[in-house]
Design a protein around this motif. Structure first.
Motif, PDB file in Angstrom:
ATOM      1  N   VAL A  66       4.986   3.283  -2.930  1.00 55.52           N
ATOM      2  CA  VAL A  66       4.004   2.240  -2.636  1.00 55.52           C
ATOM      3  C   VAL A  66       2.736   2.875  -2.073  1.00 55.52           C
ATOM      4  O   VAL A  66       2.748   4.011  -1.603  1.00 55.52           O
ATOM      5  N   ARG A  67       1.657   2.142  -2.148  1.00 53.38           N
ATOM      6  CA  ARG A  67       0.376   2.618  -1.641  1.00 53.38           C
ATOM      7  C   ARG A  67      -0.270   1.475  -0.872  1.00 53.38           C
ATOM      8  O   ARG A  67      -0.876   0.593  -1.467  1.00 53.38           O
ATOM      9  N   TYR A  90      -4.415   1.526   5.055  1.00 51.63           N
ATOM     10  CA  TYR A  90      -4.491   1.362   6.493  1.00 51.63           C
ATOM     11  C   TYR A  90      -5.784   2.046   6.915  1.00 51.63           C
ATOM     12  O   TYR A  90      -5.831   3.284   7.013  1.00 51.63           O
ATOM     13  N   GLY A  91      -6.842   1.256   7.053  1.00 51.58           N
ATOM     14  CA  GLY A  91      -8.157   1.844   7.280  1.00 51.58           C
ATOM     15  C   GLY A  91      -8.554   2.660   6.060  1.00 51.58           C
ATOM     16  O   GLY A  91      -8.500   2.168   4.936  1.00 51.58           O
ATOM     17  N   ARG A  92      -8.887   3.922   6.285  1.00 47.05           N
ATOM     18  CA  ARG A  92      -9.260   4.798   5.168  1.00 47.05           C
ATOM     19  C   ARG A  92      -8.071   5.565   4.602  1.00 47.05           C
ATOM     20  O   ARG A  92      -8.208   6.287   3.627  1.00 47.05           O
ATOM     21  N   MET A  93      -6.911   5.393   5.224  1.00 47.01           N
ATOM     22  CA  MET A  93      -5.721   6.106   4.758  1.00 47.01           C
ATOM     23  C   MET A  93      -4.938   5.258   3.762  1.00 47.01           C
ATOM     24  O   MET A  93      -5.045   4.041   3.750  1.00 47.01           O
ATOM     25  N   VAL A  94      -4.147   5.933   2.967  1.00 44.32           N
ATOM     26  CA  VAL A  94      -3.189   5.276   2.079  1.00 44.32           C
ATOM     27  C   VAL A  94      -1.804   5.704   2.564  1.00 44.32           C
ATOM     28  O   VAL A  94      -1.543   6.886   2.752  1.00 44.32           O
ATOM     29  N   MET A  95      -0.948   4.708   2.773  1.00 44.92           N
ATOM     30  CA  MET A  95       0.343   4.956   3.400  1.00 44.92           C
ATOM     31  C   MET A  95       1.497   4.578   2.463  1.00 44.92           C
ATOM     32  O   MET A  95       1.329   3.781   1.544  1.00 44.92           O
ATOM     33  N   CYS A  96       2.639   5.172   2.735  1.00 44.63           N
ATOM     34  CA  CYS A  96       3.893   4.805   2.085  1.00 44.63           C
ATOM     35  C   CYS A  96       4.960   4.766   3.168  1.00 44.63           C
ATOM     36  O   CYS A  96       4.664   4.965   4.342  1.00 44.63           O
ATOM     37  N   HIS A  97       6.202   4.514   2.791  1.00 48.26           N
ATOM     38  CA  HIS A  97       7.307   4.433   3.744  1.00 48.26           C
ATOM     39  C   HIS A  97       8.212   5.655   3.646  1.00 48.26           C
ATOM     40  O   HIS A  97       8.416   6.195   2.565  1.00 48.26           O
ATOM     41  N   MET A  98       8.778   6.040   4.786  1.00 47.92           N
ATOM     42  CA  MET A  98       9.797   7.085   4.833  1.00 47.92           C
ATOM     43  C   MET A  98      10.942   6.590   5.701  1.00 47.92           C
ATOM     44  O   MET A  98      10.717   6.087   6.803  1.00 47.92           O
ATOM     45  N   TRP A  99      12.169   6.719   5.194  1.00 48.39           N
ATOM     46  CA  TRP A  99      13.356   6.297   5.919  1.00 48.39           C
ATOM     47  C   TRP A  99      14.490   7.243   5.562  1.00 48.39           C
ATOM     48  O   TRP A  99      14.329   8.118   4.718  1.00 48.39           O
ATOM     49  N   ALA A 100      15.628   7.072   6.211  1.00 51.19           N
ATOM     50  CA  ALA A 100      16.758   7.982   5.962  1.00 51.19           C
ATOM     51  C   ALA A 100      18.077   7.261   6.170  1.00 51.19           C
ATOM     52  O   ALA A 100      18.129   6.162   6.733  1.00 51.19           O
ATOM     53  N   PHE A 144       9.223   4.972   8.982  1.00 47.21           N
ATOM     54  CA  PHE A 144       7.879   5.382   9.357  1.00 47.21           C
ATOM     55  C   PHE A 144       6.950   5.050   8.208  1.00 47.21           C
ATOM     56  O   PHE A 144       7.330   5.162   7.048  1.00 47.21           O
ATOM     57  N   ASP A 145       5.729   4.651   8.540  1.00 45.05           N
ATOM     58  CA  ASP A 145       4.660   4.610   7.550  1.00 45.05           C
ATOM     59  C   ASP A 145       3.984   5.969   7.644  1.00 45.05           C
ATOM     60  O   ASP A 145       3.604   6.399   8.739  1.00 45.05           O
ATOM     61  N   ILE A 146       3.864   6.655   6.515  1.00 40.83           N
ATOM     62  CA  ILE A 146       3.270   7.991   6.525  1.00 40.83           C
ATOM     63  C   ILE A 146       2.157   8.071   5.487  1.00 40.83           C
ATOM     64  O   ILE A 146       2.157   7.341   4.502  1.00 40.83           O
ATOM     65  N   SER A 147       1.226   8.973   5.727  1.00 39.31           N
ATOM     66  CA  SER A 147       0.120   9.185   4.792  1.00 39.31           C
ATOM     67  C   SER A 147       0.629   9.889   3.533  1.00 39.31           C
ATOM     68  O   SER A 147       1.715  10.470   3.524  1.00 39.31           O
ATOM     69  N   LEU A 148      -0.181   9.841   2.501  1.00 40.55           N
ATOM     70  CA  LEU A 148       0.213  10.510   1.254  1.00 40.55           C
ATOM     71  C   LEU A 148       0.325  12.017   1.438  1.00 40.55           C
ATOM     72  O   LEU A 148       1.160  12.665   0.798  1.00 40.55           O
TER      73      LEU A 148
END
Length: 100
Positions: free
Chosen positions: A8-9, A12-22, A53-57
């Motif tokens: 996913v993209r 969030y402001g100028r960033m593009v985020m995706c999800h990370m889980w385990a 977590f939402d993390i950057s690309l």
């Protein structure tokens, strides 16, 4: 045990985020420590649908290099359905993937 990132993209402001889980909190925290994400950004229920977590690309690329598995947009739904033992949801996800 596995760490996952989705494709996913979300802006969030100028960033593009995706999800990370385990599969486990220990594995998730080991990955965030490895790729340099602060633990304070952990999202947990009830504020979030699942622990992630939402993390950057850029961090996503680091996570994949470190062994995280790339999933599609259904990955988080599938994860939550597995945690809940919701076979009906897993069947709907499989059907949606088959249509693509």
């Amino acid at each position: 045990m596995t760490v996952y990132v989705d494709n996913v993209r979300h802006r969030y402001g100028r960033m593009v985020m995706c999800h990370m889980w385990a599969d486990s909190i220990d594995e998730l925290m080991a990955m965030v420590d490895r790729i340099g994400v602060q633990r304070k950004w952990l999202q947990v229920p009830p504020q979030a649908s699942w622990m992630h977590f939402d993390i950057s690309l850029a961090k996503k690329a680091e996570a994949i290099k470190a062994g995280a598995v790339l999933t599609d947009r259904y990955g988080p739904l599938e994860h939550v359905a597995r945690l809940k033992g919701d076979q009906a949801m897993l069947d709907r996800i499989a059907a949606a993937r088959a249509k693509r």
